[in-house]
Design a protein around this motif. Structure first.
Motif, mmCIF file in Angstrom:
data_model
loop_
_atom_site.group_PDB
_atom_site.id
_atom_site.type_symbol
_atom_site.label_atom_id
_atom_site.label_comp_id
_atom_site.label_asym_id
_atom_site.label_seq_id
_atom_site.Cartn_x
_atom_site.Cartn_y
_atom_site.Cartn_z
ATOM 1 N N GLY A 57 -72.648 30.880 61.638
ATOM 2 C CA GLY A 57 -73.444 32.112 61.655
ATOM 3 C C GLY A 57 -74.721 31.958 60.836
ATOM 4 N N VAL A 58 -75.759 32.641 61.301
ATOM 5 C CA VAL A 58 -77.060 32.532 60.635
ATOM 6 C C VAL A 58 -77.467 33.932 60.159
ATOM 7 C CG1 VAL A 58 -79.508 32.068 61.074
ATOM 8 C CG2 VAL A 58 -77.772 30.548 62.030
ATOM 9 N N PRO A 59 -77.917 34.054 58.891
ATOM 10 C CA PRO A 59 -78.390 35.367 58.426
ATOM 11 C C PRO A 59 -79.774 35.671 59.022
ATOM 12 C CG PRO A 59 -78.636 33.716 56.687
ATOM 13 C CD PRO A 59 -78.034 33.013 57.846
ATOM 14 N N GLY B 106 -77.975 37.749 78.693
ATOM 15 C CA GLY B 106 -77.356 39.072 78.601
ATOM 16 C C GLY B 106 -75.893 38.997 78.199
ATOM 17 N N ARG B 107 -75.475 37.852 77.627
ATOM 18 C CA ARG B 107 -74.059 37.681 77.281
ATOM 19 C C ARG B 107 -73.663 38.594 76.133
ATOM 20 N NH1 ARG B 107 -74.546 31.711 75.730
ATOM 21 N NH2 ARG B 107 -76.419 32.677 74.883
ATOM 22 N N GLY B 108 -74.601 38.762 75.188
ATOM 23 C CA GLY B 108 -74.315 39.577 74.013
ATOM 24 C C GLY B 108 -73.777 40.949 74.390
ATOM 25 N N LYS B 109 -74.479 41.634 75.315
ATOM 26 C CA LYS B 109 -74.093 43.003 75.687
ATOM 27 C C LYS B 109 -72.849 43.038 76.563
ATOM 28 C CE LYS B 109 -78.748 44.855 75.355
ATOM 29 N NZ LYS B 109 -79.885 44.102 75.891
ATOM 30 N N VAL C 162 -69.113 32.770 68.358
ATOM 31 C CA VAL C 162 -68.506 32.094 69.502
ATOM 32 C C VAL C 162 -69.222 32.591 70.757
ATOM 33 C CG1 VAL C 162 -66.368 31.708 70.775
ATOM 34 C CG2 VAL C 162 -66.302 31.986 68.281
ATOM 35 N N LYS C 163 -69.785 31.667 71.513
ATOM 36 C CA LYS C 163 -70.643 32.066 72.630
ATOM 37 C C LYS C 163 -70.185 31.458 73.947
ATOM 38 C CE LYS C 163 -74.966 32.542 71.233
ATOM 39 N NZ LYS C 163 -76.337 32.130 70.815
ATOM 40 N N ALA C 164 -69.924 32.321 74.915
ATOM 41 C CA ALA C 164 -69.541 31.862 76.253
ATOM 42 C C ALA C 164 -70.683 31.046 76.837
ATOM 43 C CB ALA C 164 -69.266 33.071 77.141
HETATM 44 P P1 GDP Z 1 -77.646 36.442 75.208
HETATM 45 O O1 GDP Z 1 -77.188 37.866 75.030
HETATM 46 O O2 GDP Z 1 -76.963 35.780 76.369
HETATM 47 O O3 GDP Z 1 -79.128 36.306 75.271
HETATM 48 O O4 GDP Z 1 -77.093 35.642 73.915
HETATM 49 P P2 GDP Z 1 -77.780 35.339 72.499
HETATM 50 O O5 GDP Z 1 -77.488 33.941 72.144
HETATM 51 O O6 GDP Z 1 -79.216 35.722 72.492
HETATM 52 O O7 GDP Z 1 -76.976 36.258 71.492
HETATM 53 C C1 GDP Z 1 -77.024 37.666 71.552
HETATM 54 C C2 GDP Z 1 -77.155 38.256 70.187
HETATM 55 O O8 GDP Z 1 -76.080 37.872 69.353
HETATM 56 C C3 GDP Z 1 -78.401 37.808 69.430
HETATM 57 O O9 GDP Z 1 -79.554 38.513 69.817
HETATM 58 C C4 GDP Z 1 -77.998 38.059 67.997
HETATM 59 O O10 GDP Z 1 -78.273 39.410 67.653
HETATM 60 C C5 GDP Z 1 -76.485 37.847 67.996
HETATM 61 N N1 GDP Z 1 -76.223 36.535 67.383
HETATM 62 C C6 GDP Z 1 -76.208 35.317 67.976
HETATM 63 N N2 GDP Z 1 -76.009 34.341 67.077
HETATM 64 C C7 GDP Z 1 -75.902 34.952 65.853
HETATM 65 C C8 GDP Z 1 -75.708 34.482 64.503
HETATM 66 O O11 GDP Z 1 -75.600 33.309 64.219
HETATM 67 N N3 GDP Z 1 -75.654 35.423 63.524
HETATM 68 C C9 GDP Z 1 -75.765 36.745 63.794
HETATM 69 N N4 GDP Z 1 -75.681 37.618 62.805
HETATM 70 N N5 GDP Z 1 -75.961 37.219 65.031
HETATM 71 C C10 GDP Z 1 -76.027 36.345 66.060
#
Ligand code: GDP
Ligand code: MN
Length: 399
Positions: free
Chosen positions: A101-103, A53-56, A45-47
């Motif tokens: 989700g993607v492996p 930098g959303r992940g961190k 789920v992604k904002a």
């Molecule tokens: P950002 O932080 O805003 O650049 O957002 P991203 O879309 O790059 O997501 C951050 C991180 O979340 C990625 O680098 C992945 O490690 C993790 N992530 C995102 N989508 C997936 C997914 O489908 N599967 C898994 N396992 N990790 C994911």
């Protein structure tokens, strides 16, 4: 103009780039419903905010149950997400994107940018995906692969194969990499983009190359050619001052300082900001009102600059070449009669009919501080707020 990740992915998918299956949601309930529709047992789920930098920062949540999606979304919706790219005020979360989700086997960095020095589209890639490009260039500069595209012939397949080889992509997947690179390049060119960034581009456990994240930025000056892109604009993600300016056809960039600037010409606006800094002040904005500088435009500019509550002095700097100073001066006087400006106003005019222009300002009866050089204008603007002369120099016109 920036767009959201899900919008960029839809565009790229249209050019043959592989993206995860996903769906947009405007509420936590909708997000769980979307996840059920997508199926599987792992969702991300992604904002959707215009920043990386959303992940961190808690804006990307990997979930394995519907309850996790619901709770994750409740934490996100309506909140401001603060990442290292948003600034301290953050950006509001009003939409989330739910993806299957993607492996992940490997993460790669891939970017397409306009390289101004070579005047070409440049591809920047690195096997060190997952990190921001700034970190990669600081910590692993040797890992960066670059290629420029000759515009007359476009991106060539051999260049794509070279990039794939340098990134260590398995031979069996080279063709997928070529398709991905060509798709990104065509999406970039055909929409007048200024940036396409996929970070990370991943190699999956089942040997696919998938864009896990996507970011696209477009040239504002070319948006009129792409109405379908212009429609993707999301004002909730923009600086409200800049949205107002764009709606009024003014070129404005909000800054942190307190000296408002109204200038005709982008170069002169840059020079004005530099001069304010040299005089010890901080500009509150960049504003180019264009060559015309009609009274209406000057009035609009004053309204816009004064809508920033940090502004404690306004510097108007007009160079009249094709324009005429007397005409601009009338515009300034008319604007000050229409718009309530309760901070010192410093006007520097130069060029055609400057004497007549000065006369109009002097005879207006408005407490305008006049300056004949840019340096003098900047010093007076800085002096005006530093010495808190506002009670003496106020221009208060209430209508
Ligand atoms: P950002 O932080 O805003 O650049 O957002 P991203 O879309 O790059 O997501 C951050 C991180 O979340 C990625 O680098 C992945 O490690 C993790 N992530 C995102 N989508 C997936 C997914 O489908 N599967 C898994 N396992 N990790 C994911
Ligand atoms: Mn990313």
């Amino acid at each position: 103009m920036d767009i959201h990740e899900y919008q960029a992915k839809e565009i790229l998918a249209g050019f043959g780039v592989d993206v995860p299956a996903g769906a947009l949601a405007y509420s936590p309930e909708q997000a769980t419903y979307r996840a059920r529709e997508l199926g599987g047992d792992l969702w991300v789920v992604k904002a959707q905010v215009h920043a990386g930098g959303r992940g961190k920062a808690g804006g990307v949540k990997v979930c394995t149950t519907e309850a996790e999606i619901q709770n994750g979304c409740e934490e996100m919706f309506g909140r401001k997400l603060v990442t290292h790219q948003t600034g301290p005020e953050g950006k509001g979360i009003y939409r989330v994107y739910v993806e299957a989700g993607v492996p992940i086997e490997r993460e790669i960095y891939l970017g397409f940018v306009l390289d101004r020095s070579s005047q070409r589209v440049m591809i920047v890639a690195s096997a060190e995906g997952g990190m921001e490009i700034e970190e990669i260039s600081a910590e692993k500069p040797e890992s960066i692969v670059r290629a420029t595209v000759e515009p007359a012939v476009g991106l060539q397949d051999f260049q794509c194969r070279q990039i794939a080889f340098k990134l260590g992509i398995e031979p069996a997947m080279t063709q997928q990499m070529v398709r991905t690179l060509q798709g990104c390049y065509r999406a970039f060119r055909e929409h007048d983009a200024t940036m396409v960034e996929i970070n990370p581009l991943v190699v999956t456990g089942d040997s696919r190359i998938v864009a896990l994240d996507a970011k696209m930025t477009f040239d504002d000056n070319a948006l009129f050619r792409h109405p379908q892109i212009a429609e993707l604009r999301d004002k909730s993600q923009e600086d409200p001052r800049e949205s107002r300016a764009a709606d009024r056809g003014l070129s404005y960039v909000g800054l942190e300082g307190n000296i408002g600037c109204i200038v005709n010409g982008a170069g002169l606006a840059m020079a004005t900001m530099d001069t304010i800094k040299m005089a010890g002040g901080e500009p509150a904005n960049f504003l180019d009102i264009g060559g015309g500088a009609t009274p209406e435009r000057v009035a609009k500019a004053f309204r816009l600059v004064m809508s920033d509550s940090n502004v404690q002095a306004v510097l108007v700097n007009i160079f009249a070449g094709i324009n005429r100073c007397d005409w601009v001066a009338k515009g300034v006087v008319q604007a000050l009669e229409e718009v309530q400006v309760d901070v010192p106003v410093i006007v520097r005019l130069a060029g055609t009919n400057v004497e007549e222009g000065q006369k109009i300002l002097a005879q207006s009866g408005l407490p305008i501080i006049r300056a004949s050089t840019l340096m003098e204008a900047a010093e007076r603007a800085v002096g005006a707020w530093q010495n808190d002369l506002s009670h003496e120099t106020n221009v208060r016109v209430v209508k």
